[in-house]
Design a protein around this motif. Structure first.
Motif, mmCIF file in Angstrom:
data_model
loop_
_atom_site.group_PDB
_atom_site.id
_atom_site.type_symbol
_atom_site.label_atom_id
_atom_site.label_comp_id
_atom_site.label_asym_id
_atom_site.label_seq_id
_atom_site.Cartn_x
_atom_site.Cartn_y
_atom_site.Cartn_z
ATOM 1 N N ALA A 67 0.798 -1.269 -0.110
ATOM 2 C CA ALA A 67 -0.042 -0.118 0.019
ATOM 3 C C ALA A 67 0.949 1.218 -0.203
ATOM 4 C CB ALA A 67 -0.821 0.048 1.288
ATOM 5 N N PHE A 68 1.794 1.377 0.860
ATOM 6 C CA PHE A 68 2.762 2.569 0.882
ATOM 7 C C PHE A 68 4.061 2.441 0.201
ATOM 8 C CE2 PHE A 68 0.121 1.956 4.707
ATOM 9 C CZ PHE A 68 -0.562 3.136 4.621
ATOM 10 N N GLY A 69 4.072 1.577 -0.971
ATOM 11 C CA GLY A 69 5.368 1.230 -1.782
ATOM 12 C C GLY A 69 6.049 2.483 -2.355
ATOM 13 N N PRO A 70 5.360 3.386 -3.028
ATOM 14 C CA PRO A 70 6.170 4.648 -3.459
ATOM 15 C C PRO A 70 6.776 5.636 -2.119
ATOM 16 C CG PRO A 70 4.185 4.394 -4.688
ATOM 17 C CD PRO A 70 4.028 3.374 -3.544
ATOM 18 N N ALA A 71 5.997 5.745 -1.226
ATOM 19 C CA ALA A 71 6.216 6.486 -0.193
ATOM 20 C C ALA A 71 7.284 5.917 0.558
ATOM 21 C CB ALA A 71 4.898 6.745 1.045
ATOM 22 N N LEU A 72 7.376 4.524 0.718
ATOM 23 C CA LEU A 72 8.627 3.702 1.564
ATOM 24 C C LEU A 72 9.750 3.778 0.805
ATOM 25 C CD1 LEU A 72 9.060 2.252 3.769
ATOM 26 C CD2 LEU A 72 8.204 -0.103 2.497
ATOM 27 N N VAL A 73 9.856 3.885 -0.664
ATOM 28 C CA VAL A 73 10.773 4.101 -1.666
ATOM 29 C C VAL A 73 11.268 5.349 -1.206
ATOM 30 C CG1 VAL A 73 11.715 4.642 -3.920
ATOM 31 C CG2 VAL A 73 9.956 2.667 -3.344
ATOM 32 N N GLY A 74 10.581 6.256 -1.108
ATOM 33 C CA GLY A 74 10.955 7.961 -0.979
ATOM 34 C C GLY A 74 11.891 7.819 0.578
ATOM 35 N N VAL A 75 11.392 7.358 1.332
ATOM 36 C CA VAL A 75 11.656 7.476 2.771
ATOM 37 C C VAL A 75 12.982 6.704 3.052
ATOM 38 C CG1 VAL A 75 11.336 6.400 5.076
ATOM 39 C CG2 VAL A 75 9.305 7.764 3.974
ATOM 40 N N LEU A 76 13.071 5.354 2.187
ATOM 41 C CA LEU A 76 14.265 4.664 2.364
ATOM 42 C C LEU A 76 15.625 5.283 1.504
ATOM 43 C CD1 LEU A 76 12.824 1.140 2.068
ATOM 44 C CD2 LEU A 76 14.106 1.941 3.805
ATOM 45 N N LEU A 77 15.078 6.159 0.426
ATOM 46 C CA LEU A 77 16.239 6.778 -0.330
ATOM 47 C C LEU A 77 16.741 7.959 0.492
ATOM 48 C CD1 LEU A 77 14.866 6.725 -3.899
ATOM 49 C CD2 LEU A 77 16.766 5.442 -3.041
ATOM 50 N N ILE A 78 15.856 8.721 1.123
ATOM 51 C CA ILE A 78 16.227 9.872 2.124
ATOM 52 C C ILE A 78 16.995 9.392 3.245
ATOM 53 C CG2 ILE A 78 15.267 11.653 3.528
ATOM 54 C CD1 ILE A 78 13.092 12.098 1.430
ATOM 55 N N LEU A 79 16.622 8.187 3.811
ATOM 56 C CA LEU A 79 17.356 7.938 4.917
ATOM 57 C C LEU A 79 18.661 6.948 4.372
ATOM 58 C CD1 LEU A 79 17.333 6.801 7.986
ATOM 59 C CD2 LEU A 79 16.362 4.640 7.011
ATOM 60 N N GLY A 80 18.658 6.540 3.576
ATOM 61 C CA GLY A 80 20.171 5.993 2.846
ATOM 62 C C GLY A 80 21.104 7.456 2.748
ATOM 63 N N VAL A 81 20.643 8.218 1.948
ATOM 64 C CA VAL A 81 21.703 9.497 1.798
ATOM 65 C C VAL A 81 21.844 10.085 2.990
ATOM 66 C CG1 VAL A 81 21.477 11.685 0.604
ATOM 67 C CG2 VAL A 81 20.522 9.815 -0.544
ATOM 68 N N ALA A 82 20.985 10.267 3.986
ATOM 69 C CA ALA A 82 21.215 10.953 5.142
ATOM 70 C C ALA A 82 22.338 9.965 6.114
ATOM 71 C CB ALA A 82 19.910 11.130 6.129
ATOM 72 N N LEU A 83 22.006 8.668 6.057
ATOM 73 C CA LEU A 83 23.073 7.708 6.692
ATOM 74 C C LEU A 83 24.704 8.070 6.107
ATOM 75 C CD1 LEU A 83 21.158 4.647 7.489
ATOM 76 C CD2 LEU A 83 22.247 6.117 8.975
ATOM 77 N N ASP A 84 24.657 7.813 4.705
ATOM 78 C CA ASP A 84 25.821 8.096 4.102
ATOM 79 C C ASP A 84 26.606 9.466 4.264
ATOM 80 O OD1 ASP A 84 26.032 5.457 3.033
ATOM 81 O OD2 ASP A 84 25.117 5.941 1.228
ATOM 82 N N VAL A 85 25.593 10.489 4.192
ATOM 83 C CA VAL A 85 26.261 11.990 4.562
ATOM 84 C C VAL A 85 27.007 12.220 5.787
ATOM 85 C CG1 VAL A 85 25.931 14.260 4.501
ATOM 86 C CG2 VAL A 85 24.960 13.119 2.488
ATOM 87 N N VAL A 86 25.842 11.850 6.808
ATOM 88 C CA VAL A 86 26.345 12.111 8.322
ATOM 89 C C VAL A 86 27.624 10.974 8.553
ATOM 90 C CG1 VAL A 86 25.628 11.730 10.449
ATOM 91 C CG2 VAL A 86 24.184 12.811 8.976
ATOM 92 N N ALA A 87 27.462 9.854 7.958
ATOM 93 C CA ALA A 87 28.569 9.014 8.514
ATOM 94 C C ALA A 87 30.084 9.579 7.646
ATOM 95 C CB ALA A 87 28.269 7.544 7.827
ATOM 96 N N LEU A 88 30.072 9.778 6.551
ATOM 97 C CA LEU A 88 31.116 10.197 5.774
ATOM 98 C C LEU A 88 31.543 11.433 6.512
ATOM 99 C CD1 LEU A 88 30.346 9.842 1.949
ATOM 100 C CD2 LEU A 88 32.090 8.907 3.352
ATOM 101 N N SER A 89 30.733 12.485 7.212
ATOM 102 C CA SER A 89 31.155 13.675 7.670
ATOM 103 C C SER A 89 31.892 13.316 9.172
ATOM 104 C CB SER A 89 29.765 14.306 8.217
ATOM 105 O OG SER A 89 29.138 14.952 6.827
ATOM 106 N N ALA A 90 31.354 12.281 9.753
ATOM 107 C CA ALA A 90 32.002 11.891 10.955
ATOM 108 C C ALA A 90 33.614 11.605 10.597
ATOM 109 C CB ALA A 90 31.199 10.728 11.578
ATOM 110 N N PHE A 91 33.757 10.823 9.675
ATOM 111 C CA PHE A 91 35.020 10.594 9.027
ATOM 112 C C PHE A 91 35.861 11.776 8.793
ATOM 113 C CE2 PHE A 91 33.889 6.225 9.477
ATOM 114 C CZ PHE A 91 34.906 5.222 9.178
ATOM 115 N N PHE A 92 35.279 12.560 7.903
ATOM 116 C CA PHE A 92 36.013 13.701 7.437
ATOM 117 C C PHE A 92 36.489 14.510 8.742
ATOM 118 C CE2 PHE A 92 33.831 13.343 3.174
ATOM 119 C CZ PHE A 92 34.816 12.567 2.690
#
Length: 149
Positions: free
Chosen positions: A32-57
């Motif tokens: 039922a929430f497929g498209p919304a879930l896709v968007g949430v997962l993509l945003i979460l993935g980008v946020a995790l990667d950016v914040v994790a990389l920032s911690a290393f930098f």
């Protein structure tokens, strides 16, 4: 076994999912929430990667998953308080988003395969090196923080 960097691993698993869905197109997830879930997962993935990389930098330590010897500091703050592998967790979010976007249960092979291969190859290598390099501090960290989530 030849080494395959984590981002390439994620792309390989995405390609496998794509091929499976193309070969067996009749399967449907029908969420039922497929498209919304896709968007949430993509945003979460980008946020995790950016914040994790920032911690290393911020710590001025290597993010290179091929040359682990360049790791100078044990990063345990930011998203690393909750996951020992937030960058890989971000990649997993992309693969989960792909699974829902493709709307086919066979696409679930991508996130499952990615986790299995990463645990046995990349993460095992990293954990061995970090345990050797940071000793008891890394052991305490592993006792407090899960590998994925």
């Amino acid at each position: 076994m030849k080494y395959v960097p984590p981002p390439l691993q994620a792309l390989i698993w995405a390609g496998i999912a794509w091929l499976l869905v193309g070969a067996f197109p009749g399967q449907r997830l029908e969420l039922a929430f497929g498209p919304a879930l896709v968007g949430v997962l993509l945003i979460l993935g980008v946020a995790l990667d950016v914040v994790a990389l920032s911690a290393f930098f911020k710590r001025k330590t290597s993010i290179n998953p091929i040359n682990l010897a360049g790791t100078e500091q044990l990063v345990t703050d930011g998203p690393y308080r909750y996951s020992r592998n937030p960058m890989y967790l971000g990649m997993l979010c992309y693969l989960l988003a792909l699974t829902y976007w493709l709307d086919n249960p066979l696409a679930a092979i991508a996130p499952l395969g990615f986790i299995m291969v990463m645990n046995r190859t990349q993460i095992a290598r990293e954990e061995a090196l970090l345990a050797e390099k940071f000793g008891a501090a890394y052991q305490r960290y592993c006792e407090q923080v899960r590998r994925w989530i």
